[in-house]
Design a protein around this motif. Structure first.
Motif, mmCIF file in Angstrom:
data_model
loop_
_atom_site.group_PDB
_atom_site.id
_atom_site.type_symbol
_atom_site.label_atom_id
_atom_site.label_comp_id
_atom_site.label_asym_id
_atom_site.label_seq_id
_atom_site.Cartn_x
_atom_site.Cartn_y
_atom_site.Cartn_z
ATOM 1 N N ILE A 283 0.815 -1.220 0.000
ATOM 2 C CA ILE A 283 0.000 0.000 0.000
ATOM 3 C C ILE A 283 0.846 1.267 0.000
ATOM 4 O O ILE A 283 0.451 2.300 -0.568
ATOM 5 N N GLU A 284 1.991 1.217 0.588
ATOM 6 C CA GLU A 284 2.833 2.404 0.808
ATOM 7 C C GLU A 284 3.073 3.183 -0.486
ATOM 8 O O GLU A 284 3.433 2.607 -1.518
ATOM 9 N N GLY A 285 2.814 4.478 -0.399
ATOM 10 C CA GLY A 285 3.092 5.364 -1.531
ATOM 11 C C GLY A 285 2.042 5.310 -2.636
ATOM 12 O O GLY A 285 2.143 6.016 -3.643
ATOM 13 N N LYS A 286 1.002 4.507 -2.447
ATOM 14 C CA LYS A 286 0.012 4.315 -3.514
ATOM 15 C C LYS A 286 -1.235 5.168 -3.307
ATOM 16 O O LYS A 286 -1.607 5.491 -2.181
ATOM 17 N N ARG A 287 -1.875 5.495 -4.452
ATOM 18 C CA ARG A 287 -3.219 6.086 -4.400
ATOM 19 C C ARG A 287 -4.191 4.905 -4.456
ATOM 20 O O ARG A 287 -4.219 4.180 -5.449
ATOM 21 N N VAL A 288 -4.931 4.737 -3.373
ATOM 22 C CA VAL A 288 -5.733 3.515 -3.200
ATOM 23 C C VAL A 288 -7.223 3.788 -3.444
ATOM 24 O O VAL A 288 -7.771 4.753 -2.918
ATOM 25 N N VAL A 289 -7.863 2.900 -4.244
ATOM 26 C CA VAL A 289 -9.336 2.893 -4.290
ATOM 27 C C VAL A 289 -9.774 1.742 -3.393
ATOM 28 O O VAL A 289 -9.468 0.581 -3.674
ATOM 29 N N LEU A 290 -10.458 2.075 -2.328
ATOM 30 C CA LEU A 290 -10.917 1.058 -1.380
ATOM 31 C C LEU A 290 -12.375 0.746 -1.730
ATOM 32 O O LEU A 290 -13.218 1.649 -1.715
ATOM 33 N N VAL A 291 -12.651 -0.525 -2.062
ATOM 34 C CA VAL A 291 -14.007 -0.880 -2.518
ATOM 35 C C VAL A 291 -14.696 -1.763 -1.486
ATOM 36 O O VAL A 291 -14.149 -2.785 -1.056
ATOM 37 N N ASP A 292 -15.901 -1.372 -1.090
ATOM 38 C CA ASP A 292 -16.707 -2.207 -0.199
ATOM 39 C C ASP A 292 -18.149 -2.194 -0.693
ATOM 40 O O ASP A 292 -18.533 -1.351 -1.513
ATOM 41 N N ASP A 293 -18.953 -3.121 -0.158
ATOM 42 C CA ASP A 293 -20.328 -3.230 -0.655
ATOM 43 C C ASP A 293 -21.254 -2.203 -0.020
ATOM 44 O O ASP A 293 -22.246 -1.802 -0.621
ATOM 45 N N SER A 294 -20.974 -1.798 1.224
ATOM 46 C CA SER A 294 -21.908 -0.898 1.903
ATOM 47 C C SER A 294 -21.245 -0.235 3.100
ATOM 48 O O SER A 294 -20.243 -0.731 3.617
ATOM 49 N N ILE A 295 -21.847 0.880 3.503
ATOM 50 C CA ILE A 295 -21.480 1.501 4.783
ATOM 51 C C ILE A 295 -22.779 1.619 5.553
ATOM 52 O O ILE A 295 -23.762 2.142 5.019
ATOM 53 N N ARG B 209 -4.326 4.595 5.481
ATOM 54 C CA ARG B 209 -3.423 5.758 5.490
ATOM 55 C C ARG B 209 -2.176 5.485 6.329
ATOM 56 O O ARG B 209 -1.060 5.777 5.915
ATOM 57 N N GLU B 210 -2.411 4.890 7.503
ATOM 58 C CA GLU B 210 -1.267 4.571 8.373
ATOM 59 C C GLU B 210 -0.287 3.638 7.687
ATOM 60 O O GLU B 210 0.907 3.664 7.971
ATOM 61 N N ALA B 211 -0.830 2.794 6.797
ATOM 62 C CA ALA B 211 0.039 1.859 6.072
ATOM 63 C C ALA B 211 0.754 2.558 4.924
ATOM 64 O O ALA B 211 1.428 1.907 4.118
ATOM 65 N N GLY B 212 0.584 3.873 4.806
ATOM 66 C CA GLY B 212 1.389 4.643 3.859
ATOM 67 C C GLY B 212 0.699 5.052 2.573
ATOM 68 O O GLY B 212 1.352 5.575 1.656
ATOM 69 N N ALA B 213 -0.637 4.859 2.492
ATOM 70 C CA ALA B 213 -1.338 5.262 1.262
ATOM 71 C C ALA B 213 -1.227 6.779 1.075
ATOM 72 O O ALA B 213 -1.332 7.528 2.044
ATOM 73 N N ARG B 214 -1.024 7.209 -0.174
ATOM 74 C CA ARG B 214 -0.953 8.648 -0.450
ATOM 75 C C ARG B 214 -2.350 9.247 -0.486
ATOM 76 O O ARG B 214 -2.589 10.363 -0.070
ATOM 77 N N GLU B 215 -3.279 8.498 -1.082
ATOM 78 C CA GLU B 215 -4.673 8.936 -1.149
ATOM 79 C C GLU B 215 -5.563 7.721 -0.890
ATOM 80 O O GLU B 215 -5.190 6.598 -1.238
ATOM 81 N N VAL B 216 -6.738 7.961 -0.285
ATOM 82 C CA VAL B 216 -7.700 6.861 -0.104
ATOM 83 C C VAL B 216 -9.050 7.296 -0.672
ATOM 84 O O VAL B 216 -9.680 8.235 -0.179
ATOM 85 N N HIS B 217 -9.475 6.613 -1.735
ATOM 86 C CA HIS B 217 -10.749 6.910 -2.393
ATOM 87 C C HIS B 217 -11.706 5.757 -2.119
ATOM 88 O O HIS B 217 -11.399 4.616 -2.449
ATOM 89 N N LEU B 218 -12.858 6.068 -1.531
ATOM 90 C CA LEU B 218 -13.828 5.018 -1.206
ATOM 91 C C LEU B 218 -14.833 4.862 -2.335
ATOM 92 O O LEU B 218 -15.393 5.866 -2.816
ATOM 93 N N ARG B 219 -15.081 3.631 -2.729
ATOM 94 C CA ARG B 219 -16.119 3.345 -3.715
ATOM 95 C C ARG B 219 -17.012 2.247 -3.137
ATOM 96 O O ARG B 219 -16.531 1.173 -2.796
ATOM 97 N N ILE B 220 -18.307 2.555 -3.032
ATOM 98 C CA ILE B 220 -19.253 1.662 -2.348
ATOM 99 C C ILE B 220 -20.271 1.148 -3.369
ATOM 100 O O ILE B 220 -20.929 1.950 -4.046
ATOM 101 N N SER B 221 -20.419 -0.167 -3.454
ATOM 102 C CA SER B 221 -21.229 -0.741 -4.531
ATOM 103 C C SER B 221 -22.721 -0.817 -4.210
ATOM 104 O O SER B 221 -23.427 -1.710 -4.687
#
Ligand code: AMP
Length: 475
Positions: A353-365, A379-391
């Protein structure tokens, strides 16, 4: 909404799941053992209690306890449950608290016969039924149903199907049932068919189960779904069908497609896994984003993340690892662990994850507490950006049909805009799949689903002041 509820990441702070029901009837079979495995396949639908009732043709024996199927039953217990006819239940509480008395199957004895009943769903006229029935030892809507049916059957010679035909129309809301007396097995779906039920054949036996995955584990052949409003009756190896209700529109819970059902089950002729992949694909088209990796939230977000990655071209990476045994510890975490409760379930891998722009995908919140911790962890694991996509769309309305999502104040999206939710979760961006795209991905028609939790359109009257502990409070 009380901020405290959202900020309190209690250990198992997740909404509840629908229950699972099962039934089998045959000749010369070990009905309880088959039921055990059927329930084992349905374990994802509830982890609070498990139970089996079996008939040897003359008597019904019930064995049930709090815990997972594999904790409740062992060889010795199953050896004490002989018979060719059985039903089973696994429970997540929706009405009533989690106590032994409230576990199922519910049993009623009335002189010349006895019945046992397993229920998935939640009645919406519990208060009226409770008033009509009078004080009871138990605290669930399922007990009320069993009591009403049993009272009808005290008239000697009254058959179970006839007693059901008379009583079922007085129940409102969601009820998928398996019911038995000493010789007859019955499966029922309420007229809207909120919760699923399918029918299978195992050699000369009939099997009824919440999901097709329970047929697969037994090697049973899928015959068909039980229709909304249908009652299937199995007597002496012969199956008949009745429709005891006034006709109503089908309203299958759309959350079965989003989250509840196992990916390997089929509903409306669709494999759930494939439908979830389609949701992910559609989401990538609807809400594109520039990023380096697509990371699923295991396991519920996996198929949607696969679809998202495929449609967006953003590589799929397993960046979160799930502890497979989560849910099997009843030890409360130390206070110092509570704030990081999600780590009991999931851990982020810095190396990927470190240094990456991450799309985090889950089914619901739903409540948002898990998701908020996940974003922080990535983020703590070093992601540069975290984008949530919920299906699925924002979950804004409480469910009265078998999903324990609590009152509106516990729902993160209730009364909040998507931007406000993103801010609360500290995500760089957030997008939810639109309802029409979700429906399209299921392969079903808009008018076959209950979408109340996502749209606020309740297909039946819902109790205004109803709550989970309604019956206990009124005792
Ligand atoms: P939260 O952020 O606390 O709302 O948790 C979101 C997670 O809960 C997602 O991974 C969903 O897959 C999962 N989820 C959705 N519905 C339910 C439910 N009824 N029971 C348990 N977990 C659920």
């Amino acid at each position: 909404m009380s901020e405290y509820a959202l900020e309190d990441p209690t250990f198992l702070d997740r909404p509840g799941e629908a229950c699972g029901v099962f039934g089998v009837s045959g000749d010369d079979i070990e009905a309880a053992r088959l039921t055990y495995f059927g329930l084992f396949a349905l374990q994802h639908r509830g982890q609070e209690s498990a139970g089996i009732s079996v008939s040897d043709g003359e008597n019904i024996t019930v064995y049930k306890d709090l815990g997972l199927v594999a904790q409740v039953f062992d060889e010795t217990v199953l050896a004490g449950l002989p018979g060719n006819l059985a039903i089973g239940h696994i429970r997540y509480s929706t009405t009533g608290s989690n106590s032994w008395e409230n576990s199922q199957p519910v049993f009623r004895h009335f002189g010349w016969n006895a019945i046992a009943l397993s229920h998935n769903g939640n009645l919406t006229n519990t208060a009226e039924l409770a008033q009509a029935t009078g004080p009871l030892a138990a605290t669930t809507d399922s007990e009320l149903m069993a009591e009403a049916i049993a009272r009808e059957m005290t008239e000697e010679g009254m058959s179970l199907p006839d007693a059901l035909s008379r009583t079922l129309p007085s129940f409102e809301g969601a009820f998928t049932l398996t019911v038995m007396d000493t010789t007859t097995l019955v499966g029922v779906r309420d007229p809207h068919g909120f919760r699923p039920l399918c029918l299978g054949r195992l050699d000369d036996s009939w099997v009824i189960a919440s999901e097709t995955a329970a047929l697969d584990i037994l090697g049973a052949e899928f015959v068909r779904q039980v229709a909304p409003g249908e009652m299937v009756i199995i007597n002496d190896g012969v199956l008949t069908s009745r429709f005891p209700f006034d006709p109503a529109e089908s309203r299958l819970c759309i959350f079965e497609f989003v989250y509840f059902a196992r990916p390997d089950s089929t509903l409306l002729g669709q494999t759930i896994h494939k439908a979830r992949q389609r949701m992910g694909r559609r989401l990538a088209i609807q809400a594109p984003i520039e990023a380096d990796i697509t990371v699923p939230v295991p396991e519920s977000g996996i198929p949607a993340a696969q679809g998202f990655s495929e449609a967006s071209g953003i590589p799929y990476v397993d960046g979160l690892v799930k502890n497979r045994y989560v849910g099997r510890t009843f030890i409360q975490p130390a206070q110092s662990m509570r704030e990081r409760g999600v780590r009991m379930k999931l851990n982020a891998m810095r190396g990927v994850i470190e240094g990456k722009r991450v799309v985090l995908v889950d089914d619901s919140i739903v409540r948002g507490s898990t998701t908020k911790q996940l974003v922080a962890m990535v983020r703590e694991a070093g992601a540069r950006e975290v984008h949530l996509r919920i299906s699925s769309p924002p979950y804004r309305w409480p469910c009265f049909y078998g999903m324990d999502t609590g009152d509106r104040s516990t729902l993160l999206a209730a009364g909040r805009s998507v931007d406000a939710i993103a801010e609360h979760l500290k995500a760089d961006s957030l997008a939810y799949l639109d309802l029409d795209h979700l429906i399209e991905a299921t392969g079903g028609d808009a008018d076959t689903f209950c979408t109340a939790c996502l749209s606020g359109n309740y297909p039946t009257d819902v109790p205004v002041t109803d709550g989970k502990f309604l019956l206990e409070r009124s005792k």
